[in-house]
Every structure is written in structure tokens, then in C-alpha cells.
Design a protein around this motif. Structure first.
Motif, mmCIF file in Angstrom:
data_model
loop_
_atom_site.group_PDB
_atom_site.id
_atom_site.type_symbol
_atom_site.label_atom_id
_atom_site.label_comp_id
_atom_site.label_asym_id
_atom_site.label_seq_id
_atom_site.Cartn_x
_atom_site.Cartn_y
_atom_site.Cartn_z
ATOM 1 N N ALA A 135 0.588 -1.378 -0.588
ATOM 2 C CA ALA A 135 0.113 -0.091 0.133
ATOM 3 C C ALA A 135 1.236 1.383 0.060
ATOM 4 O O ALA A 135 0.197 2.038 0.944
ATOM 5 C CB ALA A 135 -1.016 -0.353 1.242
ATOM 6 N N TRP A 136 1.707 1.143 -0.631
ATOM 7 C CA TRP A 136 2.967 2.628 -0.490
ATOM 8 C C TRP A 136 3.052 3.518 -2.051
ATOM 9 O O TRP A 136 3.108 2.605 -3.406
ATOM 10 C CB TRP A 136 3.980 2.079 -0.085
ATOM 11 N N TRP A 137 2.569 4.387 -2.047
ATOM 12 C CA TRP A 137 2.521 5.363 -2.699
ATOM 13 C C TRP A 137 3.369 6.240 -2.751
ATOM 14 O O TRP A 137 2.785 6.421 -1.979
ATOM 15 C CB TRP A 137 1.017 5.925 -3.935
ATOM 16 N N TYR A 138 4.218 7.023 -3.391
ATOM 17 C CA TYR A 138 4.509 7.614 -3.571
ATOM 18 C C TYR A 138 5.356 8.821 -4.299
ATOM 19 O O TYR A 138 5.764 8.344 -5.712
ATOM 20 C CB TYR A 138 6.158 8.172 -2.614
ATOM 21 N N PRO A 139 4.157 9.818 -5.042
ATOM 22 C CA PRO A 139 3.345 10.182 -3.684
ATOM 23 C C PRO A 139 1.620 10.145 -4.219
ATOM 24 O O PRO A 139 1.623 9.334 -4.869
ATOM 25 C CB PRO A 139 3.187 11.639 -3.427
ATOM 26 N N ALA A 140 0.873 9.509 -2.860
ATOM 27 C CA ALA A 140 -0.249 9.107 -3.315
ATOM 28 C C ALA A 140 -1.412 10.041 -3.707
ATOM 29 O O ALA A 140 -1.702 9.661 -4.774
ATOM 30 C CB ALA A 140 -1.070 9.137 -1.849
ATOM 31 N N GLY A 141 -0.538 11.036 -3.948
ATOM 32 C CA GLY A 141 -1.421 12.555 -5.040
ATOM 33 C C GLY A 141 -0.841 13.565 -4.575
ATOM 34 O O GLY A 141 0.464 13.612 -3.680
ATOM 35 N N ARG A 142 -1.063 14.470 -5.121
ATOM 36 C CA ARG A 142 -0.136 15.748 -5.445
ATOM 37 C C ARG A 142 -0.719 17.106 -5.825
ATOM 38 O O ARG A 142 -1.408 16.600 -6.417
ATOM 39 C CB ARG A 142 1.472 16.403 -5.559
ATOM 40 N N VAL A 143 -0.510 18.174 -5.767
ATOM 41 C CA VAL A 143 -1.483 19.370 -6.171
ATOM 42 C C VAL A 143 0.122 20.266 -6.688
ATOM 43 O O VAL A 143 0.653 20.538 -6.034
ATOM 44 C CB VAL A 143 -2.627 20.575 -5.858
ATOM 45 N N GLY A 144 -0.190 20.436 -7.787
ATOM 46 C CA GLY A 144 1.172 20.606 -7.915
ATOM 47 C C GLY A 144 1.431 22.411 -8.468
ATOM 48 O O GLY A 144 0.280 23.031 -7.675
ATOM 49 N N GLU A 145 2.151 23.358 -8.121
ATOM 50 C CA GLU A 145 2.419 24.322 -8.039
ATOM 51 C C GLU A 145 2.307 25.335 -8.996
ATOM 52 O O GLU A 145 2.121 25.391 -10.266
ATOM 53 C CB GLU A 145 4.099 24.953 -7.675
ATOM 54 N N PRO A 146 1.460 26.284 -8.762
ATOM 55 C CA PRO A 146 0.643 27.227 -9.651
ATOM 56 C C PRO A 146 1.722 27.216 -11.139
ATOM 57 O O PRO A 146 2.982 28.180 -10.216
ATOM 58 C CB PRO A 146 0.604 28.388 -9.288
ATOM 59 N N GLU A 147 1.324 27.748 -12.033
ATOM 60 C CA GLU A 147 2.239 27.821 -13.267
ATOM 61 C C GLU A 147 1.976 29.054 -13.746
ATOM 62 O O GLU A 147 0.525 29.507 -13.714
ATOM 63 C CB GLU A 147 2.155 27.067 -14.060
ATOM 64 N N LEU A 148 3.123 29.788 -14.150
ATOM 65 C CA LEU A 148 3.244 31.241 -14.430
ATOM 66 C C LEU A 148 3.432 30.987 -16.106
ATOM 67 O O LEU A 148 4.532 30.507 -16.681
ATOM 68 C CB LEU A 148 4.854 31.387 -14.366
ATOM 69 N N THR A 149 2.069 31.424 -17.041
ATOM 70 C CA THR A 149 2.170 31.227 -18.068
ATOM 71 C C THR A 149 1.924 32.666 -19.285
ATOM 72 O O THR A 149 1.614 33.362 -18.233
ATOM 73 C CB THR A 149 1.140 30.800 -18.153
ATOM 74 N N GLY A 150 2.975 32.385 -20.467
ATOM 75 C CA GLY A 150 2.286 33.557 -20.761
ATOM 76 C C GLY A 150 4.181 33.841 -21.666
ATOM 77 O O GLY A 150 4.740 33.419 -22.084
ATOM 78 N N THR A 151 4.121 35.458 -21.439
ATOM 79 C CA THR A 151 5.987 35.574 -23.163
ATOM 80 C C THR A 151 6.795 35.660 -22.336
ATOM 81 O O THR A 151 5.829 37.361 -21.463
ATOM 82 C CB THR A 151 5.465 35.815 -24.008
ATOM 83 N N ILE A 152 7.597 36.219 -21.960
ATOM 84 C CA ILE A 152 8.682 37.202 -21.860
ATOM 85 C C ILE A 152 9.123 38.208 -22.761
ATOM 86 O O ILE A 152 9.591 37.641 -24.082
ATOM 87 C CB ILE A 152 9.939 36.219 -21.129
#
Length: 914
Positions: free
Chosen positions: A762-779
């Protein structure tokens, strides 16, 4: 059944009709007649062992109990003192051969005057008895041989041959067992005691000279009125027999005299040992009463006791039995006589009827009526006999004893031959058995000691044998064996055999078991209740039976793994004369296996196949063998017999994975070789004390294949993983180990059990995650001057991420993980706990502070990407260092921890996360 292979050849011819026997006269010289071969009735053919229970094998030379390589044989002479063919009497001559080979015998009849008639040798079949009509044999030689005696000579072992006269006339019977008179009467003095039911009873006194020399006998009678004035002197020519009247010929009173109900006769002679034999016939023809008074040599007594088994009590129909004991004191001092009647009660316990002591004065005779004491005992009607033990207080041989059990009418008379328990020849014997013509034969065996004794008893008959096996007698107990009843009721013997209903004749063999001789006594009783006659026969063997050989049945067996076979140890004994006796199972055998990992064996001889291969099963038990050079002495030896067991392996394998993740669907199947299954049974076990409901829900528990969903359990039963931290996929807590069991059943109830360990992870690593907010667009970049690129602006926006669930959707932890991760999603929204991390302004400020430039646009964009990674790392560190990350995790755990299962994925009190 294997045991039925035990067969004996004893072709017993049916009783021949009375025929005239033509005897060719070969010679008549010097007053000696010689005759040809006679016919005889009830002829048994030779008796031999055809088939054993195991294959034939070579055996060492048999040895007698007296030592030596061959059975000790010598010339034996047996004498019957009187036969009678006068006045309507018929005489039957019975021979009983207890040896394994036919036995030739020669007969020399002597008339009353001593004239001799030689009969050519006749052969007595092996292990059989025959009966000969003496009238048929001597018909050509009448008159002259209507009465007389008989000398029987054969070459054999002592007591191998038994012989008996039966003088019959309607309901009268006078029997005589042939003896060697020199050994029975070692001195010149003979004594007797009689008892008669009334003074009207007739008596006939017979005295015979057994030698070729004249003998003078002095006869003194006690028990007549008038009394004898002086001893009578009787002259006997060589081999002469005289039939005398007690009053006329001995007392010397030819007129009206009385022979009292009790009395005795003393004989002294001047011949060699055994030169004189005597007996007295007592009868009441109108009632059918008859009895024989026998003589003994008082010097042969060893103890002051006389015992017997089989004293008849109760009644014959409505005719009550009235047993009596008579004692004659021939010593010089008074003697007390005590009678004890041991019997077996309905509960199988040996009880005693004690008769009060009776005083017998010196030179006097007294009778003891046993009826009152039997009545006082109030025995149930089912008890038909007792033992009898008589003891007197004076020296051995000073009191003569006799016992008889007549019926009130006088028609039925059961003689009870008493014997000195310390002077028994041996504790073994062989008796004729006949149940034809209204006869029945009962065998009585009595324990003469104060401790339990074992014995065997068998019936040998045409086509087989019937064995009681080894049985036990309680102290002083008497048992009666009725083979006719066993035949009629088709009772199986110890080997599962029955006596065929058409069998009417045979031979009984019995013997004590154990190292001690002279511990049990035995006799047979032939009864014809219709005629009202009963005869007794007590022909002992010289020595007890001994071990001949043994084996294990079956001697070899092939069984499947998991199957069992019952092994039985058998023993076959031989009598003292080398005759084989029916086998019997040895219940005391000790069992062992040389390879118990292949085939084990229980204390009862059941061999069990453990694994494929071969094993030898040993059976050992104590047996008795004759000592070399010591007559009738025995020693204990160990019999060792074996059986070979071949175990054919049955293989059962469980096919399927050894591990799976929680929630996975698992498929198991079985592979079987060596036999065809008849049933399957799947089951599982988990460690005791495991939490989170250990379970394996088989799709089917009774088929060759099955499936189930893997289910993790907690062991130990704790909501958090045990140390050492950090928890990992290899940590025991996250690996639940089941034992999967498959039991496969085959024919004959054979069961093979196979097991397999199965791990649920019963080992999942990670069992689940929420990713960091993404910065989308152009430079936006600017090239100024040429070849110099810099960052001048952006169009970035901040986008939060949904939850990613790594736990299988079929796992019990899926919902728990979803609930946990869904807490983190809004935490990154602007204005929430983590809304100030990973922002557009934060990144743009950081990017401007770096003053990035490059000679190419591509080089500049690589610097921007590296700056983004550095910014994200700094934000993660800041989120942790600020405690916001731990706060966010705790908030998520607060939502997921209460959800089941409350194991594995729990905060477990942590405040610093991760």
C-alpha cells in the motif's frame, strides 16, 4: 481379504457306515495273533499348511523345545486298561495326533487272559483325530477278545499322540484316557476315592497287568458293609485283566452286602513301576448314571491342592445339577479340606464362592455337597460353570479328591478331572472336536495363578483354521469356548474368518503365552445331552507353543502422497511337535519408519505417505522361543518384520503473483500432477491481531482457478508506520503478507495442501499531489545594440493546478487521497494560505533583479528558464520555512484522516511536514 489365503489341508471324510472288517490272519504262533490292516471311521487326511499369508521362503531347521536340530522322538507306549464289547456295550477307540505328519501306530490287544493280538500298523493323519469301532476291528476274533486291554506303540514325541477308550451303552459312558503307566505310577502303590449317588449304584472293578511278568496285587477297600477283614491278594498273569466284584471278589462277602456312597481302594503290588492299572465303573442303568473312578499314585503329588476348570452348575433343561466333592484322607492325621469356586460374574469380574472347611479324619472319606453354597451365592442362570480349587492342610498326597456334577435325575453326569496345579505337564494341549450326531465339544481354560495370564486357542479344520488370537485370563478365571456356537452364529475370528457351517470335526489347539509354563490348565468336554453322556479329555502337550515366524500384511504397498495404509503384524506359532497353528494379528507390535519424511507410521500401524519416495516400516514385538538344551524352557526374543512402502508424489502448485498493490485484481490457479482432483478449497490466513479487516474475497473457493481484489491490512494494528522513519515502500508496515492455502482432495479421501505467501503493498509516493501554480505567458526581449539581448517586459499570468491522484481508483485509499489533495487545490488560490507563493509579480521582480543579457535570444531564454527554476525553489523553501506548507498539510490531513481506512496515510501527530 489377504488373511483368507491361510488354508490347511485336512480333508475330513464323512463318518463311514458300520462295515465288517476283514482281517487276514497272517500267523498264529505261541498264542500271539497277528492281523491285517483295519478299517476305521472318521478318517482325517494328512494335515499340512498349503498357503501362508506371505510368499514362501526358506526356513531354518526346526528345533524342539528340548534342544537339538530335530524334534526329539523315541518309542512311546500308551496303554488303555479296559475295553468292553459284552452285554450290549460298544467301545470306540479314539486317536488324536497333534503332530504335523501322519503318525504310524501299532496296536496290541490283550484278552482278559492276556492273549495277544497284533494289528498291523495304522496311520493317524496329521493334526487330526480318528475314531475306530473296536467291535469292527475285532469281530473276527470272537469269542476271546470281547474284553481286554490295548497297548499302543508309536515312534514320536512324548504326549504327541492321545488315545481314549469310550465304552458306551445307551446313556452309559465309561471313558479312559490312555497313559504311560510307568510315568503315571512310579511306585507300587495306587489309591482311589469314589462317590456314588446312592448305595444301589452298581460297581465294577477292573485291574490289569501291563507287563509280560506275573504280578501279585494286594487290594484293600474302605467303604463297604460288611468291612473287609484283610487285604485281598489278586494274582495277575502277564498282561491279564480281571473284572471283579468288590463284595464277592475283594471283600469276600458273596451275599447281601453294601458298597457305600463314598469310599476308596488301596492297591499295592510287587511288579515294576506301572505294572498295574485299575479303575472302577459306577452305574445306575435305569437312570442312565455312569462314572469312572480312577487311581493315582499319591507320591506324585507336589502340592496339597487339586484344581479344575469347568465345574458345571445350574441345570440341563429342568434337570438340576448337584455338584459334589469327595475327599479321602489316607494319611495318619486329620486334615481340613477347603473348597473354593471361582467364577466370572456378569460384569466380567472374578468372584469366589467359599465353601466352609470340612474336617476329614485320618483313614476316613467324606463328601461335600456344593449345592447349598451355590444357592446362597444366588448366581444368575447365565452362569453355567465355575472353576474349582480344593486345598487340604496335610502333606501332599495324603488326601485323595474327586469331583463330579451329576443331575438330580442321574441322566446327566459331568466328570471334573482334578489335577495338581504344580504338576501340570505344560500349559498347552490339543483336543479332538466333534459336533456331529448331537455332540458338542466345550473347551475350558483356567488361570491357575494369582496374576493375569495370556493364552491362545484355535480350531483346525478341513480347509482352514479359526483363531481367537491372544486373549487374557484374569487371576483364577475359567473361560469356556464353544466353537459350535461360533460356527452356528458365523462369528468371525480375529482374522475375519468363519467356520463353515458344514464343518463338524476338527482339532482344538490351545497354549498359554509368556515365559512361564504351568500357569493355565485346559480340558475339553464332549457332551451329548440327548443321550445324557459327557466325556472329558485333557491331553496336554509336552511343552507350550512357541513362535514360528511373523510377517507384516501387506508386506509392500504403493500409496499416493497423503494416502494411508493400515499395516498389521501377524504371528504364526507352532506347537511343541512342529505343527503350524492359525496365525493371529499382533496387537502389541511397535512400529517405526526408517524414513519418516517419506512415510510415517502411527502406533497402530497406519502408514501415511508424506512425500514421494520409498520407506521401510518396521514392526517389532516380543516373542517366546524355546531355550536350547532345556526342556520346556523359554526365552523372550524380539521379532522384527518389515513392509516396504512406495509413496507416489502428488504435486499441487499455486500459480499467481507473489505480490500486488492494494486494490489490484489478482488471478490464482492450481496445477496438479499425479492424480485427478475431486475437489478444491481455497482459504487464507493473516497474522493474528492484524487491523483493517484482513480479507481475501475469492471469486470462487471451490474451483481450480479463482480471483480476488488485493486488500492491505495493518500489522501491527497501528494507524501509523513504525520506525525507522521515513516510511518507504519496503517498510514492513506497508506490506501485508497473507498465507493463501489450497486444499486439493483426491479419491480415497486423499488431501494435499499447498500454501503460498502473498504480499499486498500500500505504498504510493506520492499518493497524490497538487502542483505549484504555473506562470504562463511570454517574456518580452529587446536587441539593443545589435547582438545584445535583454528582458524588457512580460505577459505572464498565474494558473493554479488540479490534484493528481497516483493511488489506484480501486484501492481502499483512493477516496482518502482525493479528499486530501482536494484541500490543497484552493490553498494556492490568490488570497488563500499559499496564494502569495509562485506569483507573477514575485517572479518578475526576481527576474529584473538579475539583469540578464545574452548575445543571442536563445541564450537569454535559457537564463530566464534557470531563473524560473531558482525562483520556484526559493518559493518552496520559503513556504516550508514559513510554516505555511506544514499548515497546509495539516489542514489537508484534518480532512482526510477521519476517512477510512484510518491507517497508513495519516498525519500521526506530525507538526513539521513533509
Amino acid at each position: 481379504m489377504f488373511i483368507t489365503l491361510f488354508r490347511f489341508l485336512a480333508a475330513i471324510a464323512s463318518k463311514m457306515s458300520k462295515v465288517a472288517v476283514v482281517l487276514a490272519v497272517l500267523a498264529i504262533t505261541d498264542g500271539v495273533l497277528s492281523a491285517g490292516q483295519p478299517f476305521y471311521r472318521n478318517n482325517f487326511s494328512s494335515f499340512s499348511l498349503l498357503d501362508d499369508l506371505r510368499p514362501k521362503e526358506s526356513k531354518p531347521n526346526r528345533k524342539s523345545c528340548c534342544g537339538g536340530n530335530d524334534l526329539l522322538t523315541e518309542t512311546q507306549v500308551l496303554i488303555g486298561s479296559y475295553y468292553d464289547l459284552t452285554g450290549g456295550f460298544e467301545t470306540t477307540l479314539m486317536f488324536n495326533n497333534k503332530g504335523p505328519e501322519p503318525l504310524p501306530v501299532t496296536l496290541a490287544f490283550y484278552s482278559l487272559s492276556g492273549q495277544r493280538l497284533n494289528i498291523n500298523s495304522i496311520s493317524i493323519p496329521a493334526a487330526s483325530f480318528i475314531e475306530i469301532d473296536v467291535r469292527d476291528m475285532l469281530e473276527q476274533y470272537q469269542p476271546g477278545f470281547e474284553e481286554g486291554s490295548l497297548h499302543v506303540t508309536h515312534t514320536g514325541m512324548r504326549q504327541q499322540l492321545g488315545a481314549q477308550f469310550k465304552i458306551l451303552k445307551q446313556g452309559l459312558l465309561f471313558e479312559e484316557q490312555f497313559i504311560n503307566p510307568a510315568s503315571r505310577f512310579p511306585t507300587s502303590k495306587l489309591e482311589s476315592v469314589w462317590w456314588k449317588p446312592s448305595i444301589q449304584t452298581e460297581t465294577k472293578f477292573i485291574i490289569s497287568n501291563t507287563t509280560n511278568s506275573p504280578v501279585t496285587a494286594s487290594i484293600e477297600i474302605d467303604g463297604t458293609v460288611p468291612t473287609q477283614n484283610q487285604p485281598a491278594s489278586i494274582q495277575l498273569a502277564e498282561n491279564e485283566t480281571k473284572v471283579l466284584d468288590l463284595l464277592d471278589d475283594i471283600v469276600g462277602w458273596p451275599y447281601a452286602g453294601i458298597v457305600m456312597k463314598e469310599g476308596g481302594i488301596t492297591i499295592e503290588h510287587n511288579g515294576a513301576a506301572g505294572a498295574v492299572m485299575a479303575r472302577m465303573h459306577i452305574s445306575e442303568p435305569n437312570k442312565g448314571y455312569s462314572a469312572v473312578m480312577q487311581f493315582s499314585d499319591p507320591t506324585t503329588a507336589v502340592s496339597s491342592k487339586m484344581n479344575a476348570g469347568g465345574l458345571r452348575i445350574g441345570s440341563i433343561g429342568s434337570d438340576k445339577l448337584e455338584p459334589v466333592v469327595v475327599a479321602r484322607n489316607i494319611g495318619n492325621t486329620l486334615s481340613w479340606v477347603k473348597v473354593k469356586l471361582p467364577y466370572t460374574d456378569v460384569n466380567g469380574n472374578v468372584q469366589n464362592i467359599n465353601v466352609p472347611q470340612r474336617l476329614v479324619l485320618a483313614g476316613k472319606t467324606a463328601s461335600i455337597d456344593l449345592r447349598p453354597y451355590l444357592l446362597l451365592a444366588n448366581l444368575p442362570s447365565s452362569i453355567k460353570f465355575t472353576g474349582i480349587e480344593i486345598e487340604y492342610t496335610t502333606a501332599p498326597g495324603t488326601v485323595l479328591l474327586n469331583a463330579v456334577s451329576p443331575s438330580k435325575s442321574g441322566k446327566h453326569v459331568y466328570p471334573v478331572p482334578l489335577m495338581d496345579p504344580q504338576r501340570m505337564p505344560s500349559s498347552a494341549g490339543g483336543f479332538p472336536w466333534k459336533v456331529d450326531g448331537g455332540y458338542n465339544t466345550i473347551v475350558y481354560i483356567k488361570n491357575e495363578t494369582d496374576i493375569a495370564r495370556k493364552y491362545t486357542v484355535s480350531l483346525l479344520f478341513d480347509g482352514g483354521g479359526y483363531s481367537h488370537g491372544i486373549r487374557e485370563l484374569r487371576p483364577k478365571e475359567t473361560v469356556a469356548i464353544d466353537f459350535k456356537k461360533l460356527r452356528d452364529e458365523q462369528t468371525e475370528d480375529i482374522n475375519g474368518n468363519t467356520i463353515p457351517l458344514n464343518i463338524e470335526t476338527g482339532q482344538i489347539a490351545w497354549s498359554s503365552k509368556g515365559p512361564d509354563n504351568r500357569t493355565t490348565s485346559g480340558r475339553s468336554e464332549q457332551v451329548n445331552e440327548t443321550l445324557g453322556i459327557a466325556s472329558t479329555y485333557a491331553c496336554y502337550n509336552e511343552c507350550m507353543d512357541s513362535f514360528d515366524f511373523g510377517w507384516v500384511d501387506p508386506s509392500g504397498a504403493s500409496i499416493w502422497q497423503g494416502q494411508s495404509v493400515l499395516l498389521t503384524a501377524y504371528q504364526q506359532d507352532k506347537n511343541h511337535y512342529g505343527g503350524s497353528l492359525p496365525p493371529y494379528p499382533v496387537l502389541s507390535a511397535m512400529w517405526s519408519s526408517n524414513t519418516p519424511y517419506v512415510a510415517s507410521v502411527s502406533p497402530l500401524g497406519e502408514a501415511y505417505g508424506v512425500s514421494g519416495g520409498g520407506a521401510v516400516i518396521d514392526a517389532t514385538w516380543l516373542v517366546m522361543k524355546p531355550s536350547e538344551g532345556e526342556a520346556c524352557h523359554y526365552y523372550q526374543d524380539l521379532a522384527l518384520e518389515t513392509a516396504s512402502i512406495s509413496v507416489m508424489p502428488i504435486t499441487v502448485e499455486i500459480n499467481g503473483p507473489s505480490s500486488a498493490q492494494d486494490g489490484d485484481t489478482v488471478h490464482f490457479s492450481s496445477s496438479v500432477t499425479g492424480a485427478t482432483p475431486t475437489a478444491y478449497q481455497w482459504s487464507f490466513t493473516a497474522p493474528s491481531g492484524a487491523g483493517n479487516d484482513p480479507q481475501v474475497d475469492f471469486s470462487s473457493t471451490t474451483t481450480a482457478s479463482t480471483s480476488f481484489k488485493a486488500h492491505w491490512f495493518a500489522y501491527p494494528n497501528s494507524d501509523c508506520a513504525t520506525e525507522p522513519p521515513p516510511a518507504s515502500g519496503s517498510h514492513p508496515y506497508y506490506n501485508s503478507i497473507y498465507t493463501i492455502t489450497l486444499k486439493v482432495t483426491f479419491s480415497n479421501n486423499i488431501e494435499i495442501i499447498q500454501q503460498k505467501n502473498f504480499t499486498v503493498n500500500a505504498w504510493w509516493y506520492p499518493a497524490g499531489r497538487v502542483g505549484e501554480p504555473e506562470l504562463t505567458g511570454t517574456i518580452t526581449t529587446t536587441e539593443s545594440p545589435a547582438g545584445h539581448f535583454t528582458v524588457t517586459g512580460h505577459s505572464l499570468t498565474r494558473v493554479t493546478q488540479p490534484a493528481t491522484i497516483n493511488v489506484s481508483g480501486t484501492s481502499q485509499f483512493y477516496d482518502k487521497t482525493v479528499a486530501h489533495e482536494n484541500v490543497h487545490v484552493p490553498q494556492y488560490h490568490t488570497g488563500n494560505l499559499l496564494g502569495n507563493y509562485f506569483t507573477v509579480n514575485g517572479f518578475w521582480t526576481y527576474l529584473q533583479s538579475l539583469n540578464l543579457s545574452s548575445s543571442t535570444h536563445g541564450g537569454l531564454m535559457m537564463q530566464v528558464a534557470a531563473a524560473r527554476d531558482s525562483y520556484y525553489q526559493s518559493q518552496a523553501v520559503a513556504m516550508i520555512n514559513s510554516g505555511d506548507y506544514a499548515t497546509a498539510e495539516i489542514a489537508a490531513y484534518n480532512v482526510s484522516d477521519p476517512l477510512t481506512p484510518m491507517f497508513a496515510y495519516q498525519r500521526c501527530g506530525r507538526t513539521f511536514l513533509p
